[in-house]
Design a protein around this motif. Structure first.
Motif, short mmCIF file in Angstrom:
data_model
loop_
_atom_site.label_atom_id
_atom_site.label_comp_id
_atom_site.label_asym_id
_atom_site.label_seq_id
_atom_site.Cartn_x
_atom_site.Cartn_y
_atom_site.Cartn_z
N CYS A 96 -43.86 63.61 8.30
CA CYS A 96 -43.12 62.25 8.17
C CYS A 96 -43.81 61.81 6.74
O CYS A 96 -43.35 60.61 6.67
CB CYS A 96 -43.38 61.88 9.89
SG CYS A 96 -42.18 62.10 10.80
N ARG A 140 -42.17 62.92 3.52
CA ARG A 140 -40.90 62.32 3.23
C ARG A 140 -40.48 60.65 2.99
O ARG A 140 -40.11 60.00 2.72
CB ARG A 140 -39.91 61.95 4.98
CG ARG A 140 -38.73 61.94 5.44
CD ARG A 140 -38.28 61.85 6.49
NE ARG A 140 -36.59 61.33 7.16
CZ ARG A 140 -35.82 61.08 7.96
NH1 ARG A 140 -36.56 61.48 9.27
NH2 ARG A 140 -34.67 60.29 7.89
N LEU A 182 -40.46 56.66 12.44
CA LEU A 182 -40.68 58.32 11.81
C LEU A 182 -41.60 58.83 12.68
O LEU A 182 -41.53 59.73 12.34
CB LEU A 182 -40.27 58.05 10.87
CG LEU A 182 -39.25 57.62 9.67
CD1 LEU A 182 -38.77 57.59 8.22
CD2 LEU A 182 -37.86 57.56 10.72
#
Length: 474
Positions: free
Chosen positions: A381, A384, A375
């Motif tokens: 990121c 997330r 990712l």
């Protein structure tokens, strides 16, 4: 085709002296009483022994409290609104009502075959018994399912707070019955070859999905799980609650990497306890917080932490499984039975240890090993990943530890988890006026299971099926 439970071996629960039609009722009541009272008494005894060893209380006070609690537990088991009476109504009613209903159906539906009329009578008798049985449980008032609505500011001076009753106390029981009924229906519709596939593939898949949903709920919506099961997962997971709270705040947006949102004290308190640099707990300065914090003192290696988790979980599981399996083995003691009990305990402990290990290593895979490579390593990121992807990866992996267990055990474990996964989609408490829906689902599901037990006990799988067969045997 006659509906009749095949004879089983005679034993202490045969009750040959009792009228044949009352034997299921007596067995069900005694087993229900043992199930409801036995574990609570055992817990009380263990707590009493632990207190006496630590000498926390004077002996006379401790003994008096123990006896009062024991008497209360024993007496509550005889309450007509409790589980033993429910079991008796369910098993006894489905047996006693069958013949009268069969006579009515024979007169009203002569066009049906004899087997169809007998099957319908069996289903209706179980439906009626289940309906009244669960309604009996519903009459018990629990403080956890009452809610007091305070008086509004603009209410008249003589207004009083309102107390309303809520439903949902029997939701886990209803979902258990539903899961069993769906399993029975699935077995009726599948061929023998497909049944083997169910055991080899569908049971592990069902468990993996169910356990993943349960673990996700434990992290982000613990109120959707049964309270005792929630406590058990917390005990098995052995994780610092501040770490869980940090991941929850990542998901809710309260904790954001690269921003000072006032969340640093949460993990910095954990850093102080473990003697880590305080900067590790500041999401504005450290992005993300190191995986070593997830390891909780096992060092920076994710692999070493996984191995350590496995052995700790294995030891914890053996302390639970081994006494139980040995207790069952000692009913008919032999060297072979003892060895089989130890092997079974080791396998089950390995299964649970692998479950916990796969979950934690899944979190590490997403946070450290694979997540940043797939990712990216940017702040969004990282946010997330810690907002749900790391927990989701652990949830996705943990259930496949089921493959360690034997096919026969997989059935029982899958059926144990399925109702808990279903519960995550439903409210634990709901308005009382909607309770009739749950009653219908429970009664219909139970009727399917009991009809199949009377016609062909092998259709109800696992330990539950064997227990139900033994109860309903005349």
């Amino acid at each position: 085709m006659a509906l009749a439970v095949r004879p089983s071996r005679r034993g202490p629960l045969s009750f040959d002296a009792a009228p044949e039609i009352l034997r299921p009722l007596i067995r069900a009541y005694l087993l229900g009483y043992a199930t409801a009272v036995g574990p609570r008494l055992l817990t009380l005894v263990l707590q009493y022994v632990a207190k006496r060893r630590r000498k926390q209380l004077p002996p006379d006070l401790d003994d008096g409290s123990f006896l009062r609690s024991a008497k209360h537990i024993v007496r509550m088991g005889f309450n007509l609104q409790r589980f033993p009476a429910f079991c008796a109504v369910l098993a006894g009613g489905s047996t006693i009502l069958q013949e009268p209903l069969k006579s009515i159906i024979d007169k009203a539906a002569r066009s049906l075959s004899e087997a169809a009329r007998l099957r319908l009578a069996s289903w209706l008798s179980a439906f009626v018994a289940a309906w009244y049985g669960i309604r009996l449980l519903h009459t018990y008032e629990s403080r956890a399912y009452t809610e007091t609505i305070p008086v509004a500011a603009d209410s008249p001076p003589d207004a009083q707070p309102q107390t309303i009753k809520l439903a949902g106390r029997t939701l886990d029981l209803t979902l258990f019955a539903l899961a069993r009924a769906l399993d029975v229906v699935d077995k009726l519709l599948t061929s023998p070859w497909a049944e083997q596939c169910v055991s080899r593939l569908i049971d592990p898949l069902a468990f993996a999905a169910s356990s993943g949903l349960a673990m996700w709920a434990w992290f982000y919506a613990p109120e959707t799980l049964p309270r005792t099961y929630n406590k058990w997962i917390t005990s098995a997971a052995s994780v610092d609650p501040r770490l869980i709270e940090a991941l929850r705040r990542c998901r809710s947006g309260e904790l954001q990497y690269g921003k000072d949102t006032g969340q640093a004290p949460l993990l910095q308190a954990m850093c102080a306890d473990f003697k880590w640099p305080l900067v590790w707990g500041d999401p504005a300065a450290t992005i993300p917080f190191p995986c070593e914090m997830v390891h909780m003192g096992c060092g920076p290696s994710c692999e070493y932490h996984a191995v350590s988790r496995f052995f700790r979980a294995w030891k914890w599981s053996m302390a639970t499984y081994l006494p139980l399996t040995l207790a069952f083995a000692l009913r008919n003691p032999s060297r072979k039975a003892i060895i089989r009990a130890i092997i079974s305990s080791c396998r089950s402990a390995t299964f649970l240890g692998s479950f916990i290990t796969l979950f934690y290593y899944g979190v590490c895979l997403a946070r450290t090993r694979l997540g940043p490579l797939l990712l990216g390593d940017s702040v969004p990121c990282r946010q997330r990943i810690d907002s749900g992807l790391c927990v989701g990866t652990g949830c996705l992996l943990c259930g496949w530890s089921m493959l360690i267990e034997t096919p026969s055990r997989r059935k029982d474990i899958a059926m144990f988890m399925a109702p808990r996964a279903m519960a995550t989609f439903l409210p634990r408490r709901y308005p009382l006026e909607k309770q009739w829906r749950e009653t219908v689902v429970f009664a219909a599901s139970t009727a399917v299971v009991f009809t199949c037990v009377k016609e062909n006990p092998d259709r109800v799988r696992g330990v539950f099926g064997r227990l139900l067969k033994m109860v309903m045997d005349k």
